[in-house]
Design a protein around this motif. Structure first.
Motif, mmCIF file in Angstrom:
data_model
loop_
_atom_site.group_PDB
_atom_site.id
_atom_site.type_symbol
_atom_site.label_atom_id
_atom_site.label_comp_id
_atom_site.label_asym_id
_atom_site.label_seq_id
_atom_site.Cartn_x
_atom_site.Cartn_y
_atom_site.Cartn_z
ATOM 1 N N VAL A 1654 -3.679 -3.737 9.866
ATOM 2 C CA VAL A 1654 -4.245 -4.191 8.570
ATOM 3 C C VAL A 1654 -3.734 -3.207 7.525
ATOM 4 C CG1 VAL A 1654 -6.359 -4.694 7.286
ATOM 5 C CG2 VAL A 1654 -6.261 -5.098 9.760
ATOM 6 N N LEU A 1655 -2.812 -3.688 6.648
ATOM 7 C CA LEU A 1655 -2.182 -2.810 5.651
ATOM 8 C C LEU A 1655 -2.803 -3.012 4.272
ATOM 9 C CD1 LEU A 1655 1.531 -3.256 6.797
ATOM 10 C CD2 LEU A 1655 -0.052 -1.446 7.436
ATOM 11 N N ARG A 1656 -3.047 -4.242 3.871
ATOM 12 C CA ARG A 1656 -3.684 -4.552 2.580
ATOM 13 C C ARG A 1656 -4.542 -5.813 2.762
ATOM 14 N NH1 ARG A 1656 0.326 -8.072 1.930
ATOM 15 N NH2 ARG A 1656 2.465 -7.402 2.252
ATOM 16 N N ASN A 1657 -5.306 -6.192 1.694
ATOM 17 C CA ASN A 1657 -6.254 -7.332 1.799
ATOM 18 C C ASN A 1657 -7.178 -7.124 2.998
ATOM 19 O OD1 ASN A 1657 -4.875 -8.356 -0.345
ATOM 20 N ND2 ASN A 1657 -3.666 -9.808 0.869
ATOM 21 N N LYS A 1658 -7.729 -5.915 3.099
ATOM 22 C CA LYS A 1658 -8.521 -5.553 4.282
ATOM 23 C C LYS A 1658 -9.959 -6.064 4.123
ATOM 24 C CE LYS A 1658 -8.106 -1.270 5.699
ATOM 25 N NZ LYS A 1658 -8.358 0.187 5.782
ATOM 26 N N ILE A 1659 -10.479 -6.616 5.247
ATOM 27 C CA ILE A 1659 -11.913 -6.946 5.308
ATOM 28 C C ILE A 1659 -12.534 -5.935 6.259
ATOM 29 C CG2 ILE A 1659 -13.610 -8.637 6.104
ATOM 30 C CD1 ILE A 1659 -11.699 -10.824 5.258
ATOM 31 N N GLU A 1660 -13.504 -5.169 5.779
ATOM 32 C CA GLU A 1660 -14.097 -4.134 6.608
ATOM 33 C C GLU A 1660 -15.458 -4.600 7.122
ATOM 34 O OE1 GLU A 1660 -14.151 -0.247 5.078
ATOM 35 O OE2 GLU A 1660 -11.989 -0.152 4.784
ATOM 36 N N PHE A 1661 -15.813 -4.135 8.325
ATOM 37 C CA PHE A 1661 -17.084 -4.479 8.976
ATOM 38 C C PHE A 1661 -17.998 -3.258 8.968
ATOM 39 C CE2 PHE A 1661 -14.011 -7.510 10.371
ATOM 40 C CZ PHE A 1661 -14.707 -8.702 10.526
ATOM 41 N N LYS A 1662 -19.272 -3.518 9.292
ATOM 42 C CA LYS A 1662 -20.255 -2.419 9.243
ATOM 43 C C LYS A 1662 -19.912 -1.344 10.244
ATOM 44 C CE LYS A 1662 -24.043 -5.306 7.533
ATOM 45 N NZ LYS A 1662 -25.323 -5.968 7.864
ATOM 46 N N ARG A 1663 -19.532 -1.761 11.444
ATOM 47 C CA ARG A 1663 -19.180 -0.760 12.471
ATOM 48 C C ARG A 1663 -17.852 -0.108 12.080
ATOM 49 N NH1 ARG A 1663 -19.331 -1.227 19.010
ATOM 50 N NH2 ARG A 1663 -21.530 -0.976 18.593
ATOM 51 N N PRO A 1664 -17.814 1.208 11.978
ATOM 52 C CA PRO A 1664 -16.563 1.873 11.570
ATOM 53 C C PRO A 1664 -15.429 1.572 12.569
ATOM 54 C CG PRO A 1664 -18.181 3.470 12.382
ATOM 55 C CD PRO A 1664 -18.895 2.170 12.255
ATOM 56 N N GLY A 1665 -14.195 1.545 12.026
ATOM 57 C CA GLY A 1665 -13.019 1.318 12.886
ATOM 58 C C GLY A 1665 -12.770 -0.152 13.155
ATOM 59 N N LYS A 1666 -13.547 -1.033 12.546
ATOM 60 C CA LYS A 1666 -13.343 -2.468 12.776
ATOM 61 C C LYS A 1666 -12.955 -3.084 11.442
ATOM 62 C CE LYS A 1666 -14.640 -2.523 17.110
ATOM 63 N NZ LYS A 1666 -14.216 -1.136 17.357
ATOM 64 N N ALA A 1667 -11.816 -3.838 11.436
ATOM 65 C CA ALA A 1667 -11.326 -4.454 10.209
ATOM 66 C C ALA A 1667 -10.566 -5.711 10.568
ATOM 67 C CB ALA A 1667 -10.422 -3.488 9.451
ATOM 68 N N ALA A 1668 -10.261 -6.516 9.530
ATOM 69 C CA ALA A 1668 -9.472 -7.735 9.735
ATOM 70 C C ALA A 1668 -8.617 -7.945 8.516
ATOM 71 C CB ALA A 1668 -10.374 -8.930 9.969
#
Length: 1710
Positions: A1654-1668
């Protein structure tokens, strides 16, 4: 030779239409046929008709049918045809060289009667026969005919010999007449040769005989002088008719005769010297053969018939193809046609002497022919058709041929060079040389014709490496020999053979002029040299310079230009000459001055006009000037005066040019007046003599013509007055006096006073002469004249005048003479001293001044010493009493005796320093006593000792030394001197010195060091006789090592050691020497042993010959056998003593038997005729089978013995059954019976008796009953024995009962054997029920004695699985119990496991129990209170279970699809629960925790991929997930991961990635097969996070069919080469799926949907280290909305649970 029909050239007619005559042209290109209607048909060599013309009658008034053509022949040049006609005429038609040329009659010869036959054997000569019996000759050049000889009988046949130099005519009365134009040295007679019984219409002249035949149907072969050689009589053959015509082959080796329907062929046999008849050619309906014509090359024969047909036959003995390029047709034993298959050209190779051609080779770039006969060698040039035949004795094919020269063949054989010029039948020359390199031989054969040289043939070759010889091949003599100081490596004559170039190993190029025998070095460092073709211009290379000599007559004048490469060749053509130079890889041409080359050629060819015309086109340079000079010299020699004049004009020699111009005018005028050239006119000749400064010749020419005035004018013009006056005096010319006056006046005018003075003196005018002499500055001549005339001496003034002039001119002696003459002694003495005329000065002083004499003598001595006349000075010094000077002069003049005489008169102190110099002289003359005396006088005794020492006079030296030196000093002196002598190689002198001072050991050491062994031995024998033998032995070994064998032999034998001598010669292969020494020195049998070894080394017939010669053959064979050299023994016996062969075979067999090689021994026994021995050998070794085989095959009498012996062996082994069989085969049942009785086997004895000896059965039964009664109770052994007997008797039930009864507490093994035997017999022979009972009885008993396995095997034999398992359990063999349960009856697996668990519990083996039943193990730990172990085991065991589940899942096939979602989801959920529990436990953040987190991520990717695969619009997501999984190949099977990633990429069109991943997949499959990953290439995955170090999968995870499919696709893509083998990159410049940027080391988060970074347009989740990635996330949500996919919703639900909720709550799961 065989005739083979080729084709019909002219078809026959129905009636008689006789072919009257036929002829082949000499060049084989044309064939003429004359038909009955008098038309000549012309065919080409292939048999195609190309032309025709009609003949004409002698007179047209008689009509066209008034004659017949009886004879026809081609001219030797094949351009004309002669036609002989019955109307008394011969016409010669010119038919031209080409088809269709106009036919013109060029000669006609009218005769007095009909022409009957005709031949054209030579140029201009036609020979023909007439009906009136004459044989005449027609000359086409003079157009006249003449009679050769006449007979009174009609000429029926005419033929020539093979060379065409002789003719043979046959006449109607049977006469055969021979005539020679040239008998070629044969000496055969001319005239009437033989009278044949009938008219010889068929007449042929072959090489070795004459064949005649006619109407009597007999063929007669006559010898060279008419005697009958052979007769072939066909008169009684009803099929044969008269012989009408005959033809001999061009080679003269075959004859064909024509008759009715038949051609008879006869071939001459050179070996038997007779004619042999070949199979006749019979052709039905051919009718009578009327004409025969043989093609000149011998390959075709044409036959004309009575019906007008012409048939062509092939006449070859055999054909062969040479290297697929040439066809060789053997048309006769001595004739071969060589045809080039590509060009079609033909060459006829023929032996002129009739020898059979054995072999034809085509060599030298396929241009040159080489063929051998028994006595000659045939050579030829295919390009020029020049052939040679020379006498040549065969040398086994060892000749070497060189074809570098186009005109001559060079043949090397046994150190001899033979030259053969093509087209010449004699060898050109032959020389001895060992140097076969063509670069070291130069031959020039008339390569450039020059004026006045008809034939020019020269050879240059090497006699040895430093000597060149030049030979004139025409005269056969040596015209030059060059001895050079270093090795010659190249040589070549120029084309005219006048100059020789050669180069030596130092790369010096030398030019040798053959006429002047002068050698000049013209170039250093010569790397290339070549004459320019067609000229005498020379080109050479020196390092980086190109050197050209345009005029080789001036070798110092060379044109040089720089080069940048190496000269590789020379090309001349098209008006230019180019030197080809290799510069790097390119070839560059340097053009030479063609004009200068042209000039040289013109000069050499004598064309001076052309040379002049050429030189006029050139500018004047040093080279051109040299050419003009050369041309002027040559033009004068050739009397071409105009050209000479032009040359001198060009050179600027105006005087010579003018003189020649005047000469040419005289010559031209004479030529105009009298004709001719004018150069022979006397004035011209005289002027040319004057030009050459040969005035005497010019005078002679003038006086011959009485032109005295002209001779005198010539001398006057040249101011040669003396010769002019001499001519005038000789001829008494009236103007003589005037001439003399004119001469004097001319001398005065030209200030030649001396010459004028001599003239006045000769005329008697002394005063005038003196005046002239003084005027000319010649006072000596004036003084001479005054001294000779007394009257002139009186003239004081004159004398004073002369003396003054003499002193002024330093002519003191002449002045002194003049002063003495006028008695002025004082001045005379002064003048004499000044002029060093001391003799005259001393004589004058003795008379006038006696006091001055001693001073003058000393001065005279000094003057003589200055003049180096020392010996003359001695006496003058003695006269002057100057002793020291006299001694020095005597020594300087080497007047030694005089010096001693003077020294002896002197004081000792003065003389001492001079004595040694004189002594040295006498020492050099070896007059040592005088020298010693002189040295002593000079106090130089040491020098005298040295003198004696150097001279080898040791006694005198020693004697002298002992007088004046201490003994130890003498010793040191002598040893030092001896060592010096040794260094100089004067060993004898050194020896004498050593011996003189009693040091012989030093002398011995010296001789040994210098290998002078004879001297060493002499000294050892003299001074140490006890060591002599050892010394000899030591020297023998040293000499042997050096290879000096004879010397070594001498020393060995002197040491009485003959064995080392023999061994030495043996090892060197010198057997004769070894034998000689052994015989002479080695006792009685030594030489026999050596002879044996010698023979063995030779082998074969050579060995036999040797042993026969030595008389030791039989002894050698025995010796070889004794020494086990059987191969050699066999060889000797086979070649010489065959009767000994069986004996050797026998001994060899015994040897092999002892060696244990029984099969080979058997073969040898049989060969020796002793099969019985072989049988006994096998019997002895108890190899019964082999013994029986041999006995049956070779000795039937022994068969029974073998069988009995074998039976005894079997009985000893208690194998009664086998023994019984053998004895029965030997027909000895009684013996078997007695053996059984002895062994107590009564049941077998009874059986045998019953079957084979029924008569004894009753008695045997009674005997058995008695024995049984005697024995009573038998115990255990009795039971066993009884059981065996029942078993052997086939009573198996009783035998089993007996075996079961055996009970012996002492021997459990015996009981086991018996019980097992009982079970075995029951299973094999008894009914199933009975066998079951036995096994059930035996099993527990075996278990009872601890034989659980044996019991279990018995149970398994009857399928009693439960009983077998129980047996193994009781024996605690759990693995076997488990295997039996698993393989034979799985129902019992739990039964075994339960027993095993109980066993482990009972034993307390908890660690082992963990592997079987974890829960039970944990319970046991709790019971034992081991809580730590309990927890540890529980934890470990759970982790391992989860890992195992994970590994099984990722490895299982069929999981890469939508249907596998639930399996992946289950795995994912289990791992999620595990990880959540671990977070709360002590394992949080441990290595195991991280590993399970990774497994959870992988399981999530797999589940999400399966979900995405169920929706078409998410196939890109599925593909990306497959690609992302590659970074986890340390957990996954690498081959399966790459295969799935590759196929997914290929499916969505990412072909670059697909190619790289599938290529990697194929590499991995190969690595799995090889068992190692070492060969993998990781270059494609550099700078990515795909790991290199991964576990090697244990097996292939992709089936073979799919692997093959991938292989094909990868191969296809790689062949197309359209794809770029590079992974796609993103904006970071790294591989798009890589989380880590190689350049910065920054790690991106993986997308939860695709796994990509995930380089840009990142969606982050509550749990750290998790993204889409936003795009992928929205795409996934959109797919769920449109498809309502439950599996995708489940993925979203899991992400929410895992990541602590979703980023947006707008989406509902309902």
């Amino acid at each position: 030779m065989q005739l083979k029909h080729l084709r019909t050239l002219l078809s026959p007619q129905d009636g008689a239409a006789k072919v009257t005559c036929m002829a082949w042209s000499q060049n084989n290109a044309k064939f003429a046929v004359c038909t009955v209607d008098r038309v000549v048909l012309l065919y080409d060599e292939h048999g195609e008709r190309r032309d025709k013309f009609s003949t004409k009658p002698a007179d047209m008034k008689y009509g066209r049918k008034s004659y017949m053509v009886k004879g026809m022949a081609f001219s030797p040049d094949s351009t004309k045809i002669a036609i002989g006609q019955t109307d008394n005429i011969i016409y010669v038609y010119k038919i031209g060289e080409d088809w269709g040329d106009k036919k013109v009659i060029c000669n006609k010869f009218i005769q007095t009667s009909a022409v009957t036959c005709l031949q054209w054997p030579a140029e201009y000569i036609i020979v023909f026969g007439l009906a009136e019996g004459k044989v005449r000759l027609a000359n086409t050049k003079t157009n006249k005919s003449s009679t050769i000889y006449g007979t009174d009988s009609y000429v029926v046949a005419l033929t020539t010999n093979c060379s065409g130099k002789g003719i043979l005519s046959g006449h109607a009365d049977g006469t055969i007449v021979r005539y020679f134009f040239d008998d070629e040295g044969s000496g055969e007679s001319q005239g009437k040769l033989v009278n044949h019984p009938c008219p010889p219409y068929a007449l042929a002249w072959a090489t070795n005989s004459i064949v005649a035949a006619g109407c009597d149907r007999r063929i007669v072969a006559y010898g060279k002088e008419g005697h009958v050689l052979q007769t072939f009589d066909y008169s009684r053959d009803p099929q044969e008719r008269e012989f009408t015509t005959a033809a001999a082959s061009p080679g003269g080796q075959s004859v064909v005769l024509g008759s009715y329907d038949r051609l008879r062929v006869f071939n001459w046999s050179p070996r038997r010297s007779i004619w042999e008849e070949a199979k006749p050619k019979e052709i039905a309906n051919l009718y009578t053969v009327t004409a025969l014509a043989w093609k000149r090359d011998g390959s075709r024969l044409c036959a004309g018939t009575l019906c007008g047909g012409v048939e062509q036959f092939d006449c070859c003995l055999r054909r062969s193809i040479y290297k697929n390029k040439f066809e060789l047709t053997y048309v006769g034993p001595s004739q071969v046609i060589v045809k080039n298959l590509s060009s079609g050209t033909r060459v006829v190779l023929k032996s002129h002497y009739g020898y059979e051609v054995e072999e034809v080779k085509i060599l030298g770039k396929e241009r040159y022919l080489v063929a051998h006969t028994s006595d000659t060698l045939l050579l030829g040039d295919l390009n020029t058709n020049r052939l040679s035949e020379i006498a040549w004795q065969g040398s086994g094919g060892n000749e070497k041929y060189f074809f570098e020269n186009e005109n001559v063949c060079m043949i090397f054989n046994a150190g001899e060079l033979t030259l053969v010029e093509y087209g010449n039948n004699d060898t050109l020359g032959s020389v001895r040389t060992e140097f076969m390199n063509p670069h070291l031989i130069s031959v020039r054969i008339n390569e450039r014709c020059q004026r006045g040289m008809e034939d020019n043939k020269k050879l240059a070759y090497l006699v040895d490496i430093k000597t060149i010889a030049i030979v004139d091949l025409i005269g056969g003599y040596n015209i030059g020999t060059i001895s050079h100081e270093s090795r010659v490596d190249w040589l070549e004559l120029n084309e005219t053979g006048h100059k020789l170039l050669f180069r030596d190993r130092k790369l010096h190029l030398h030019l040798y002029d053959i006429e002047s025998c002068s050698k000049t070095m013209i170039l250093n460092f010569c790397s290339y040299v070549q004459w320019v073709p067609g000229s005498d211009v020379l080109v050479a290379q020196n390092r980086n310079s190109l050197c050209v000599w345009y005029n080789i007559e001036a070798p110092e004048r060379v044109t040089m230009s720089s080069l940048r490469g190496d000269v590789v060749g020379l090309e001349r053509g098209g008006g230019k000459t180019e030197v080809m130079v290799m510069e790097g890889v390119a070839t560059v041409a340097y053009t030479l001055d063609e004009g200068l080359i042209e000039f040289g050629t013109a000069i050499d060819d004598g064309n001076y006009t052309r040379a002049t015309a050429f030189l006029e086109t050139l500018e004047m340079t040093p080279e051109t000037e040299a050419m003009w000079k050369t041309l002027s010299k040559l033009a004068l020699e050739a009397r071409q005066l105009h050209i000479a004049e032009r040359c001198f004009s060009a050179l600027g020699h105006v005087a010579k040019a003018r003189f020649l111009h005047e000469t040419n005018e005289i010559a031209d005028q004479v030529s105009r007046e009298y004709g001719g050239e004018g150069t022979d006119f006397y004035q011209v000749r005289a002027r040319l003599a004057m030009l050459e400064k040969n005035y005497k010749l010019a005078e002679m020419i003038f006086l011959e013509q009485n032109a005295v005035e002209e001779a005198m004018d010539m001398y006057q013009e040249l101011h040669r007055w003396d010769e002019c006056i001499a001519v005038a005096e000789a001829k008494g010319h009236p103007a003589l006096e005037k001439l003399r006056q004119d001469y004097y006046q001319w001398l005065m005018d030209t200030q030649q006073e001396e010459r004028a003075g001599e003239l006045q003196e000769s005329q008697g005018d002394s005063l005038a002469a003196i005046s002239l002499y003084l005027k000319a500055g010649l006072p000596a001549k004036a003084a001479r004249l005054v001294l000779s005339r007394e009257e002139l001496l009186a003239n004081t003034e004159l004398v004073e005048h002369i003396t003054t002039a003499l002193i002024k001119g330093e002519l003191y002696e002449r002045a002194g003479d003049l002063f003495e003459k006028i008695r002025n002694s004082q001045r005379a003495l002064e003048c004499y001293c000044k002029g060093n005329a001391f003799m005259k000065a001393v004589e004058l002083a003795r008379l006038a001044f006696p006091v001055e004499v001693m001073r003058l003598e000393e001065a005279w001595g000094d003057h003589l010493v200055q003049q180096k006349q020392l010996d003359a000075a001695i006496n003058h010094y003695i006269e002057a009493r100057c002793s020291i000077k006299a001694i020095e002069a005597a020594l300087g003049a080497r007047q030694w005796k005089k010096a001693i005489y003077i020294l002896d008169l002197q004081d000792r102190n003065i003389a001492a320093k001079y004595y040694p110099r004189v002594a040295q002289h006498y020492a050099s003359l070896q007059e040592y006593e005088i020298a010693e005396e002189l040295y002593t006088k000079g106090d130089r005794t040491k020098d005298a000792i040295d003198m004696y020492t150097q001279a080898g006079c040791w006694e005198q030296a020693h004697k002298l030394a002992m007088k004046c030196m201490r003994p130890e000093d003498v010793s040191v002196l002598y040893i030092t001197q001896a060592q010096e002598m040794e260094k100089q190689g004067k060993y004898r002198e050194a020896e004498r010195l050593y011996v003189t001072v009693e040091e012989p050991d030093l002398a011995i050491t010296m001789f040994k060091k210098h290998k002078l062994y004879d001297d060493m031995i002499r000294l050892v024998g003299k001074h140490h006789p006890d060591l002599l033998s050892d010394t000899h032995l030591h020297l023998g070994k040293e000499l042997e090592a050096e290879g000096r064998l004879q010397e070594a032999e001498y020393h060995y034998l002197e040491a009485q050691e003959w064995k080392p001598t023999v061994n030495m010669y043996r090892s060197s292969g010198l057997w004769e020497e070894a034998y000689r020494v052994a015989k002479a020195h080695g006792g009685a049998n030594a030489h026999k042993h050596v002879a044996y070894l010698w023979a063995k080394s030779l082998g074969g017939e050579a060995a036999v010959r040797l042993l026969n010669k030595l008389g030791l053959l039989e002894a050698a064979i025995d010796h070889a056998a004794d020494n086990c050299s059987f191969g050699f023994a066999f060889e000797l016996s086979r070649l010489a003593l065959k009767h000994k062969t069986p004996e050797i075979h026998l001994r060899y067999a015994m040897y092999l038997e002892d060696e244990g090689k029984f099969e080979e021994a058997e073969a040898e026994f049989i060969r020796a005729g002793k099969p019985k021995e072989a049988v006994l050998m096998f019997v002895h070794n108890q190899d019964w089978e082999a013994a029986q085989r041999v006995a049956e095959a070779h000795d039937p009498d022994s068969v029974a013995e073998v069988l009995i012996g074998q039976a005894r062996g079997a009985l000893e082994e208690k194998d009664f059954q086998k023994a019984e069989g053998l004895l029965l085969r030997a027909q000895r049942p009684g013996l078997a019976l007695s053996y059984y009785k002895e062994a107590g086997l009564w049941s077998d004895a009874l059986r045998i008796c019953k079957d084979y000896v029924p008569g004894q059965l009753e008695a045997l039964q009674e005997e058995y009953e008695r024995e049984a009664t005697k024995k009573g109770g038998r115990g255990v052994e009795g039971l066993v024995e009884q059981a065996r007997q029942w078993e052997q008797a086939g009573e198996y039930s009783r035998a089993v009962d007996c075996y079961l009864k055996v009970r012996d507490s002492g021997s459990s093994s015996l009981m086991e054997k018996c019980w097992m035997k009982a079970a075995e017999l029951s299973i094999k022979f008894l009914p199933p029920q009975r066998s079951l009972e036995v096994v059930r009885a035996v099993g527990p008993q075996l278990i009872g004695i601890g034989k659980h396995s044996a019991a279990a095997e018995l149970y398994l034999n009857l399928d009693l699985v439960k009983e077998a398992i129980d047996a193994f359990i009781e024996g605690e063999e759990w693995n076997k119990a488990k295997r039996i349960a698993k393989e034979l009856d799985p129902r019992y697996e739990d039964y075994v496991d339960q027993h095993y668990k109980d066993f482990l519990k009972n034993q307390g083996k908890v660690d082992s129990l963990v592997g079987v039943d974890v829960v039970a193990a944990l319970d046991l730990y709790v019971e034992q209170g081991q809580w730590d172990k309990c927890i540890e085991t529980a934890t470990k065991q759970n982790f391992n279970i989860y890992k195992r589940i994970f590994m099984d899942m990722v490895s299982s096939p069929g999981t890469n699809n939508a249907e596998a979602y639930h399996s992946w989801a289950d795995l994912r959920d289990v791992l999620f629960n595990l990880c959540e529990n671990m977070v709360k436990s002590s394992e949080a953040n441990s290595a195991a925790h991280e590993e399970f987190e990774m497994m959870l991520l992988v399981a999530h990717y797999y589940a999400t991929r399966s979900a995405a695969q169920s929706i078409k619009q998410l196939e890109i997501v599925a593909a990306r997930l497959s690609v992302s999984l590659l970074r986890h190949t340390q957990l996954l099977p690498a081959d399966k991961a790459f295969y799935e990633a590759g196929t997914a990429a290929k499916a969505v069109g990412w072909e670059n990635m697909a190619f790289i991943f599938l290529n990697r997949f194929l590499d991995l499959t190969e690595a799995i097969e090889e068992g190692t990953l070492d060969a993998l290439d990781h270059s494609d995955f550099q700078d990515t996070d795909i790991p290199f170090e991964v576990p090697l999968p244990a097996k292939q995870h992709v089936p073979e069919a799919q692997r093959e499919e991938v292989r094909d696709w990868v191969l296809t893509v790689s062949m197309d080469q359209k794809l770029e083998q590079v992974l796609p990159r993103d904006e970071r410049g790294v591989y798009e799926a890589s989380l880590v940027a190689a350049s910065t080391g920054v790690r991106a988060l993986p997308c939860l949907i695709t796994g990509y970074p995930v380089l840009r347009n990142k969606i982050e989740f509550k749990r750290p280290g998790k993204a889409a990635n936003k795009d992928n996330w929205n795409k996934f949500l959109m797919a769920i909305k449109t498809s309502h996919s439950p599996v995708c919703q489940d993925v979203l639900k899991f992400i929410s649970q895992w990541c602590g909720g979703l980023p947006s709550t707008s989406f509902s799961f309902q």
